[in-house]
Design a protein around this motif. Sequence first.
Motif, PDB file in Angstrom:
ATOM      1  N   ILE A 293      17.642   8.883  26.440  1.00 33.57           N
ATOM      2  CA  ILE A 293      18.923   9.482  26.023  1.00 33.57           C
ATOM      3  C   ILE A 293      19.727   9.892  27.253  1.00 33.57           C
ATOM      4  CG2 ILE A 293      19.954  11.511  24.909  1.00 33.57           C
ATOM      5  CD1 ILE A 293      17.664  11.293  22.817  1.00 33.57           C
TER       6      ILE A 293
ATOM      7  N   ASN B  94      15.852  12.067  16.134  1.00 39.04           N
ATOM      8  CA  ASN B  94      14.851  13.005  16.650  1.00 39.04           C
ATOM      9  C   ASN B  94      15.434  14.408  16.777  1.00 39.04           C
ATOM     10  OD1 ASN B  94      12.534  11.073  17.512  1.00 39.04           O
ATOM     11  ND2 ASN B  94      14.398  10.115  18.289  1.00 39.04           N
TER      12      ASN B  94
ATOM     13  N   VAL C 170      19.357  10.598  19.264  1.00 39.47           N
ATOM     14  CA  VAL C 170      19.370  12.054  19.093  1.00 39.47           C
ATOM     15  C   VAL C 170      19.255  12.404  17.617  1.00 39.47           C
ATOM     16  CG1 VAL C 170      20.787  14.139  19.323  1.00 39.47           C
ATOM     17  CG2 VAL C 170      20.635  12.538  21.222  1.00 39.47           C
TER      18      VAL C 170
ATOM     19  N   PRO D 139      13.809  11.475  25.370  1.00 36.29           N
ATOM     20  CA  PRO D 139      14.800  12.264  26.122  1.00 36.29           C
ATOM     21  C   PRO D 139      15.253  11.595  27.424  1.00 36.29           C
ATOM     22  CG  PRO D 139      13.079  13.701  25.319  1.00 36.29           C
ATOM     23  CD  PRO D 139      12.647  12.292  25.017  1.00 36.29           C
TER      24      PRO D 139
ATOM     25  N   TYR E  59      20.704  15.047  26.472  1.00 37.48           N
ATOM     26  CA  TYR E  59      22.050  14.573  26.145  1.00 37.48           C
ATOM     27  C   TYR E  59      23.085  15.271  27.031  1.00 37.48           C
ATOM     28  CZ  TYR E  59      25.825  13.015  23.035  1.00 37.48           C
ATOM     29  OH  TYR E  59      26.945  12.431  22.519  1.00 37.48           O
TER      30      TYR E  59
ATOM     31  N   ASN F  41      15.789  16.718  23.490  1.00 35.72           N
ATOM     32  CA  ASN F  41      16.803  15.668  23.335  1.00 35.72           C
ATOM     33  C   ASN F  41      18.210  16.214  23.571  1.00 35.72           C
ATOM     34  OD1 ASN F  41      14.821  13.843  22.752  1.00 35.72           O
ATOM     35  ND2 ASN F  41      15.131  13.876  20.551  1.00 35.72           N
TER      36      ASN F  41
END
Length: 195
Positions: A19, A66, A63, A16, A76, A72
Amino acid sequence: MSELLQHEWFGLYGIPILIALARICDVSIGTLRIIFVSKGLRLWAPILGFFEVTIWLLAISKVMENLTNPINYIAYALGFSMGNYIGMFIENRLAIGMVVVRIITKRDSHILVAALRALRYSVTVADAEGNAGSVNIIFTVIKRSSITHVRELIVMHNPQAVYSIEDVRHASDPSFPTEIPRRSRFSQFMRGMRK
Protein backbone atom coordinates in the motif's frame (compact mmCIF):
# COMPACT_ATOMS: atom_id res chain seq x y z
CA MET A 1 2.87 -18.09 -4.56
CA SER A 2 -0.71 -18.28 -3.29
CA GLU A 3 0.57 -19.88 -0.06
CA LEU A 4 2.86 -16.90 0.48
CA LEU A 5 -0.06 -14.50 0.10
CA GLN A 6 -2.09 -16.48 2.65
CA HIS A 7 0.49 -16.23 5.45
CA GLU A 8 -0.51 -14.11 8.42
CA TRP A 9 2.71 -12.07 8.31
CA PHE A 10 1.97 -11.05 4.71
CA GLY A 11 -1.40 -9.63 5.79
CA LEU A 12 0.20 -7.78 8.69
CA TYR A 13 3.34 -6.46 6.98
CA GLY A 14 3.36 -7.28 3.26
CA ILE A 15 0.09 -5.56 2.39
CA PRO A 16 0.99 -2.34 4.28
CA ILE A 17 4.31 -2.23 2.42
CA LEU A 18 2.54 -2.70 -0.92
CA ILE A 19 0.00 0.00 0.00
CA ALA A 20 2.79 2.43 0.93
CA LEU A 21 4.68 1.70 -2.31
CA ALA A 22 1.52 2.13 -4.39
CA ARG A 23 0.77 5.46 -2.70
CA ILE A 24 4.35 6.64 -3.20
CA CYS A 25 4.04 5.83 -6.91
CA ASP A 26 0.60 7.34 -7.47
CA VAL A 27 1.23 10.52 -5.46
CA SER A 28 4.62 11.04 -7.14
CA ILE A 29 2.90 10.69 -10.51
CA GLY A 30 0.10 13.02 -9.34
CA THR A 31 2.60 15.65 -8.21
CA LEU A 32 4.33 15.49 -11.59
CA ARG A 33 0.95 15.65 -13.35
CA ILE A 34 -0.02 18.85 -11.52
CA ILE A 35 3.35 20.41 -12.30
CA PHE A 36 3.07 19.38 -15.95
CA VAL A 37 -0.41 20.95 -16.15
CA SER A 38 0.99 24.20 -14.77
CA LYS A 39 3.79 24.07 -17.36
CA GLY A 40 1.32 23.53 -20.20
CA LEU A 41 2.47 19.99 -21.09
CA ARG A 42 -0.89 18.86 -22.46
CA LEU A 43 0.18 15.44 -23.67
CA TRP A 44 1.86 14.21 -20.50
CA ALA A 45 -0.77 15.31 -17.97
CA PRO A 46 -3.54 12.91 -19.11
CA ILE A 47 -1.12 10.01 -19.56
CA LEU A 48 0.19 10.45 -16.03
CA GLY A 49 -3.39 10.90 -14.76
CA PHE A 50 -4.34 7.48 -16.15
CA PHE A 51 -1.53 5.72 -14.29
CA GLU A 52 -2.07 7.78 -11.15
CA VAL A 53 -5.74 6.78 -10.84
CA THR A 54 -5.07 3.13 -11.72
CA ILE A 55 -2.44 2.79 -8.99
CA TRP A 56 -4.64 4.71 -6.51
CA LEU A 57 -7.54 2.32 -7.14
CA LEU A 58 -5.29 -0.66 -6.44
CA ALA A 59 -4.04 0.90 -3.19
CA ILE A 60 -7.45 1.95 -1.89
CA SER A 61 -8.96 -1.45 -2.73
CA LYS A 62 -6.28 -3.16 -0.60
CA VAL A 63 -7.00 -0.77 2.28
CA MET A 64 -10.74 -1.45 2.03
CA GLU A 65 -10.17 -5.22 1.95
CA ASN A 66 -8.09 -5.02 5.12
CA LEU A 67 -9.89 -2.49 7.32
CA THR A 68 -9.05 -4.43 10.50
CA ASN A 69 -5.31 -3.73 10.25
CA PRO A 70 -4.52 -0.17 11.46
CA ILE A 71 -1.02 -0.43 9.99
CA ASN A 72 -2.65 -0.12 6.55
CA TYR A 73 -3.87 3.39 7.43
CA ILE A 74 -0.39 4.42 8.55
CA ALA A 75 1.11 2.91 5.38
CA TYR A 76 -1.42 4.81 3.25
CA ALA A 77 -0.59 8.13 4.95
CA LEU A 78 3.16 7.46 4.88
CA GLY A 79 3.01 6.63 1.18
CA PHE A 80 1.11 9.84 0.51
CA SER A 81 3.64 12.05 2.29
CA MET A 82 6.66 10.29 0.74
CA GLY A 83 5.02 10.46 -2.69
CA ASN A 84 4.78 14.25 -2.46
CA TYR A 85 8.44 14.53 -1.58
CA ILE A 86 9.60 12.12 -4.28
CA GLY A 87 7.39 13.77 -6.93
CA MET A 88 8.88 17.20 -6.18
CA PHE A 89 12.38 15.72 -6.18
CA ILE A 90 11.85 14.13 -9.60
CA GLU A 91 10.39 17.34 -11.04
CA ASN A 92 13.31 19.32 -9.67
CA ARG A 93 15.76 16.91 -11.31
CA LEU A 94 13.93 17.16 -14.65
CA ALA A 95 14.14 21.00 -14.45
CA ILE A 96 11.35 21.52 -16.98
CA GLY A 97 10.37 25.01 -18.04
CA MET A 98 11.67 28.54 -17.77
CA VAL A 99 12.16 31.03 -14.98
CA VAL A 100 12.64 34.76 -14.74
CA VAL A 101 15.62 35.82 -12.64
CA ARG A 102 15.40 39.29 -11.09
CA ILE A 103 18.75 40.54 -9.77
CA ILE A 104 19.12 43.76 -7.74
CA THR A 105 22.73 44.91 -7.58
CA LYS A 106 24.04 47.46 -5.11
CA ARG A 107 27.17 48.14 -7.14
CA ASP A 108 28.12 48.35 -10.80
CA SER A 109 26.46 45.49 -12.68
CA HIS A 110 28.32 45.77 -16.00
CA ILE A 111 30.56 42.75 -15.40
CA LEU A 112 27.63 40.50 -14.41
CA VAL A 113 25.55 41.72 -17.36
CA ALA A 114 28.47 41.10 -19.73
CA ALA A 115 28.94 37.57 -18.32
CA LEU A 116 25.24 36.79 -18.83
CA ARG A 117 25.24 38.22 -22.34
CA ALA A 118 28.43 36.29 -23.19
CA LEU A 119 26.38 33.14 -22.56
CA ARG A 120 23.74 34.59 -24.93
CA TYR A 121 21.07 35.20 -22.30
CA SER A 122 18.72 38.08 -23.04
CA VAL A 123 19.32 40.63 -20.32
CA THR A 124 17.40 43.81 -19.50
CA VAL A 125 18.89 46.32 -17.07
CA ALA A 126 16.99 49.14 -15.36
CA ASP A 127 18.19 51.84 -12.98
CA ALA A 128 16.26 52.09 -9.73
CA GLU A 129 16.42 53.57 -6.25
CA GLY A 130 16.83 51.28 -3.23
CA ASN A 131 16.90 51.97 0.52
CA ALA A 132 20.65 52.61 0.43
CA GLY A 133 20.78 54.50 -2.86
CA SER A 134 21.00 53.71 -6.55
CA VAL A 135 20.72 50.10 -7.71
CA ASN A 136 20.48 48.24 -11.00
CA ILE A 137 17.73 45.70 -11.64
CA ILE A 138 18.66 42.94 -14.07
CA PHE A 139 15.97 40.77 -15.65
CA THR A 140 16.65 37.60 -17.60
CA VAL A 141 14.53 34.62 -18.64
CA ILE A 142 16.42 31.33 -18.52
CA LYS A 143 15.77 27.61 -18.62
CA ARG A 144 15.35 26.04 -15.19
CA SER A 145 18.29 23.77 -15.89
CA SER A 146 20.52 26.89 -16.01
CA ILE A 147 19.61 28.24 -12.55
CA THR A 148 22.69 26.81 -10.81
CA HIS A 149 25.04 28.28 -13.40
CA VAL A 150 23.39 31.74 -13.24
CA ARG A 151 23.55 31.68 -9.42
CA GLU A 152 27.27 30.93 -9.62
CA LEU A 153 27.74 33.91 -11.96
CA ILE A 154 25.86 36.19 -9.54
CA VAL A 155 27.98 35.06 -6.58
CA MET A 156 31.19 35.37 -8.60
CA HIS A 157 30.58 38.81 -10.13
CA ASN A 158 28.26 40.51 -7.65
CA PRO A 159 28.10 38.62 -4.33
CA GLN A 160 26.07 41.35 -2.56
CA ALA A 161 23.27 41.15 -5.14
CA VAL A 162 19.75 40.20 -4.10
CA TYR A 163 17.95 37.95 -6.55
CA SER A 164 14.60 36.22 -6.91
CA ILE A 165 13.53 33.45 -9.24
CA GLU A 166 9.97 32.84 -10.45
CA ASP A 167 8.45 30.25 -12.76
CA VAL A 168 7.32 31.36 -16.21
CA ARG A 169 4.69 29.41 -18.10
CA HIS A 170 5.57 30.84 -21.50
CA ALA A 171 8.18 33.25 -22.85
CA SER A 172 8.27 34.57 -26.39
CA ASP A 173 12.00 35.32 -26.38
CA PRO A 174 13.43 33.72 -29.54
CA SER A 175 17.03 34.39 -28.51
CA PHE A 176 17.56 31.67 -25.90
CA PRO A 177 21.08 30.26 -26.08
CA THR A 178 21.24 27.81 -28.96
CA GLU A 179 23.92 25.73 -27.30
CA ILE A 180 22.06 23.06 -25.34
CA PRO A 181 23.94 21.27 -22.56
CA ARG A 182 24.26 17.50 -22.94
CA ARG A 183 21.19 15.76 -21.53
CA SER A 184 20.23 12.20 -20.75
CA ARG A 185 18.15 10.20 -23.21
CA PHE A 186 15.15 10.48 -20.88
CA SER A 187 15.42 14.29 -20.85
CA GLN A 188 15.68 14.33 -24.64
CA PHE A 189 12.62 12.07 -24.85
CA MET A 190 10.68 14.41 -22.52
CA ARG A 191 11.68 17.42 -24.63
CA GLY A 192 10.44 15.68 -27.77
CA MET A 193 7.08 14.87 -26.16
CA ARG A 194 6.51 18.54 -25.23
CA LYS A 195 6.64 19.67 -28.85
